[in-house]
Write an enzyme that holds these catalytic residues in place. Structure first.
Site, PDB file in Angstrom:
ATOM      1  N   GLU B  66     -25.813 -32.706  -3.422  1.00  0.00           N
ATOM      2  CA  GLU B  66     -26.207 -31.451  -2.763  1.00  0.00           C
ATOM      3  C   GLU B  66     -26.680 -30.391  -3.752  1.00  0.00           C
ATOM      4  O   GLU B  66     -27.638 -29.661  -3.490  1.00  0.00           O
ATOM      5  CB  GLU B  66     -25.058 -30.919  -1.899  1.00  0.00           C
ATOM      6  CG  GLU B  66     -24.817 -31.723  -0.621  1.00  0.00           C
ATOM      7  CD  GLU B  66     -24.075 -33.035  -0.866  1.00  0.00           C
ATOM      8  OE1 GLU B  66     -23.526 -33.220  -1.981  1.00  0.00           O
ATOM      9  OE2 GLU B  66     -24.037 -33.877   0.056  1.00  0.00           O
ATOM     10  N   HIS B 135     -16.888 -32.382   8.646  1.00  0.00           N
ATOM     11  CA  HIS B 135     -18.175 -32.402   9.355  1.00  0.00           C
ATOM     12  C   HIS B 135     -18.328 -31.245  10.337  1.00  0.00           C
ATOM     13  O   HIS B 135     -19.411 -31.039  10.854  1.00  0.00           O
ATOM     14  CB  HIS B 135     -18.353 -33.710  10.120  1.00  0.00           C
ATOM     15  CG  HIS B 135     -18.594 -34.906   9.245  1.00  0.00           C
ATOM     16  ND1 HIS B 135     -17.680 -35.352   8.336  1.00  0.00           N
ATOM     17  CD2 HIS B 135     -19.653 -35.745   9.150  1.00  0.00           C
ATOM     18  CE1 HIS B 135     -18.155 -36.428   7.720  1.00  0.00           C
ATOM     19  NE2 HIS B 135     -19.360 -36.678   8.189  1.00  0.00           N
TER      20      HIS B 135
END
Lengths: 344, 332
Positions: B66, B135
């Site tokens: 990321e 999530h």
């Protein structure tokens, strides 16, 4: 891994040099210009006319050799805070560098024809960005390359690894130059990593890694020139480890006597990159003390003119705090701007 | 003008896909990248079919990293492209926070405008669909606290399409958070073709006079449900979708408070330091005189979003909890 070297510790050529006489002279002048800047910047700092300053003394060749291979209006430079020498050689005006180290916003941006991003303070964050800048050149159909500098400590950061991985996967035209200068402030290289050579890490990314004598301008220049040529040909990134030494403190606020010996520093000073290059020129009959004196005078004149120019820059205004946060001032910035203007 | 266009019924993912398609078609500088966005078309299929259409130079997969994705995008943007990065889940943005805080938000400022980052970072966020650990996070307050970025959270397909196109056109970095619950959970008429909706405007999605519900993203649906229930008992609640958190449209917020005199702020991130706290503080600072009751927050509890899906409905605000808060502001 072998270390690329063209000059011995005293500057005597060990083999035929890959640079022309003009290039050797150009290189020496660039080294001296960098050293002059560094010495005079420290004086300004002691006079209170510069903020905290990170000197680069001893690392001139590692930076200048790479910057000499780049074109400021075509290629890109993303330097860490210790790379004033690279910035200067790449084309940043001295006055801007002075303003930058005065923490004056007038010095934060590069001129439009100089593709240099303001010195990075966080460690290694610019490596993934440099990979992006480099990849963009190919998407835009240009043969430009990006060069990025960090120190040995920076190779411990995650962004070093992510950036190298991105650059290798995308075949980005990138030079990652690690100045292995022995110390990350007070932490020596052997406490930073277990690998013997940082350049070995290149193998983990499937790219070439080169170790070069970072105090040998001829070696750095030739290694960087080859890496730039590879990158322009579309053959991807190169990791260059320049073995050098931070003779000076980490910054003007640091006291290196707390963590290292004077003997170690003195040993490296005997391999000074400028002394070696000067001896090389003298050996080849390309230089004289008269030329040296002339150069010193010219550099001092250039520096004093730049200081004068920097001194003429207006002090930043309080309301500049909220300027350039967004392209267009948003309501919160506008309110702060109005308030700050009313205060003065 | 948009109202006169032909429309089609789309869900949020389809609307986002259409926006990405139009942006790639319109501006050759736009590039789309992230984990699985290419061949696979994204884990939620937001970029479905786009690599086939625009090629691997414009739409590409990246390594799983990321910080690398955001940093790489910053570089692309500085060099003149218009990167649109996908982070697979907003809860995976944390490794990139150094890039976001140190550079994405402040590159324009730290280079005095020499380099800007016209980049969009899209990320699915929020709960309600029984996802694994991490999530379902809602990190919008962390992102809103970064100077120099914008934060946009659409709640309908029509808004998602127009706001995403505006975000891609925007000269500054924009976080575009997409509620996972709404991806396929809502369908609506979406105008055809290219259009943008202005960033920085809140909108009243349901008018009322009893109390104002301030919400965004996945909570808009919840607040509308609460308002329907209240309406059956004759209590008309006003629902305000903030839509852009940064810059925040305080005018619309204050106008609603002036009208109803009561404010409930609803968000699914944990309560402390959440973005709803900012909304409550703004109202308290600037619109206190209109209030007839203290501002009440309905939020997630001060705990990580529960990874055990059987109880996630106790964490994520629902209509019942919103109505309890309404009761509180009405009976004060």
């Amino acid at each position: 891994m072998d270390t690329v070297q063209y000059l011995d510790d005293q500057g005597k050529p060990l083999q035929d040099l890959p640079l022309s006489q003009e290039e050797l002279l150009l290189g020496y002048r660039a080294l001296r210009r960098a050293r002059h800047f560094d010495e005079r910047a420290l004086v300004l700092q002691r006079q209170g006319r510069l903020g905290v300053y990170p000197p680069f003394r001893g690392q001139e060749a590692a930076q200048v050799g790479v910057a000499l291979c780049l074109q400021a209006d075509h290629d890109w430079l993303l330097p860490s805070y210790r790379e004033s020498a690279a910035a200067l050689t790449f084309g940043m005006p001295i006055s801007r560098l002075i303003l930058s180290w005065r923490a004056d916003p007038a010095g934060w941006g590069a001129p439009p024809n100089v593709n240099m991003v303001q010195f990075y303070i966080p460690i290694a964050t610019q490596i993934p960005q440099a990979a992006g800048v480099a990849h963009a050149q190919r998407l835009l159909g240009k043969d430009a390359v990006a060069a990025v500098f960090i120190g040995d400590g920076g190779t411990s950061e995650g962004d070093f690894h992510e950036g190298l991985n991105f650059a290798s996967v995308f075949g980005a035209p990138l030079l990652v130059v690690v100045q292995n200068n022995g110390w990350a402030i007070s932490v020596p290289t052997h406490k930073q990593m277990k690998v013997k050579r940082i350049a070995q890490r290149a193998q983990g990314y499937g790219i070439p890694g080169v170790v070069v004598d970072g105090n040998d301008l001829v070696a750095v220049w030739s290694v960087a020139r080859e890496a730039v040529a590879r990158a322009r040909r579309g053959e991807g990134p190169t990791l260059i480890e320049a073995l050098t030494y931070r003779v000076a403190p980490h910054t003007s606020s640091d006291d290196p006597s707390r963590y290292r010996t004077e003997e170690e520093t003195a040993r490296w000073q005997q391999r000074d990159p400028i002394m070696r290059m000067k001896n090389c020129l003298l050996h080849l009959g390309l230089w004289s003390e008269a030329q040296e004196a002339e150069l010193t005078e010219a550099l001092e004149g250039e520096f004093l003119a730049a200081v004068e120019e920097a001194d003429q820059a207006q002090e930043p205004k309080p309301w500049e705090i909220v300027e350039q946060v967004y392209a267009e001032m948003q309501p919160d910035q506008k309110a702060a701007w109005n308030y700050l203007r009313g205060e003065v | 003008m948009i109202a006169e266009r032909q429309t089609r019924v789309l869900n949020n993912v389809q609307a986002i896909n259409e926006a990405l398609d139009l942006a790639l078609e319109r501006d050759p500088r736009v590039v789309l990248f992230g984990e699985d966005v290419g061949v696979m078309g994204g884990v939620f299929r937001a970029s479905d079919g786009l690599q086939q259409k625009y090629g691997e130079q414009r739409v590409f997969d990246t390594p799983l990293a990321e910080s690398g994705i955001v940093g790489f995008g910053i570089g692309l943007a500085m060099a003149g492209l218009r990167p649109v990065a996908e982070i697979q889940f907003a809860g995976f943005l944390y490794p990139a926070l150094d890039q976001i805080l140190s550079h994405l938000g402040r590159m324009r400022h730290r280079t005095r405008g020499r380099f800007s980052i016209p980049m969009v970072i899209r990320a699915p966020y929020g709960g309600g669909v029984k996802t694994p650990e991490q999530h379902a996070d809602s990190p919008e307050a962390i992102l809103a606290h970064v100077p120099g970025v914008k934060v946009v959270i659409p709640s309908s397909p029509e808004r998602a399409k127009g706001l995403l196109l505006a975000a891609i056109e925007d000269p500054d970095p924009v976080f575009f958070l997409e509620a996972i619950k709404l991806y396929r959970g809502v369908k609506a008429e979406v105008p055809e073709g290219y259009y943008t909706l202005p960033l920085g405007r809140a909108r009243v999605v349901r008018e009322g006079d009893a109390a104002s519900l301030f919400c965004y993203g996945g909570m808009v649906e919840v607040c509308q449900k609460a308002a329907e229930v209240a309406a059956r008992e004759g209590v008309e609640l006003e629902v305000v979708d903030l839509e852009t958190l940064v810059p925040l449209d305080t005018e619309t917020i204050f106008a609603s408070v002036q009208k109803t005199g009561r404010a409930v702020v609803v968000y699914e991130a944990m309560r402390t330091g959440g973005f709803g706290a900012e909304v409550a503080a703004r109202i308290a600072e600037e619109a206190l005189d209109y209030l007839q009751a203290p501002i009440v927050r309905v939020a997630g509890w001060d705990a990580p979003y529960p990874p055990f899906s059987a109880v996630e409905n106790y964490y994520r605000p629902d209509a019942r909890r919103v109505l309890e808060a309404v009761q509180k502001v009405l009976t004060h």
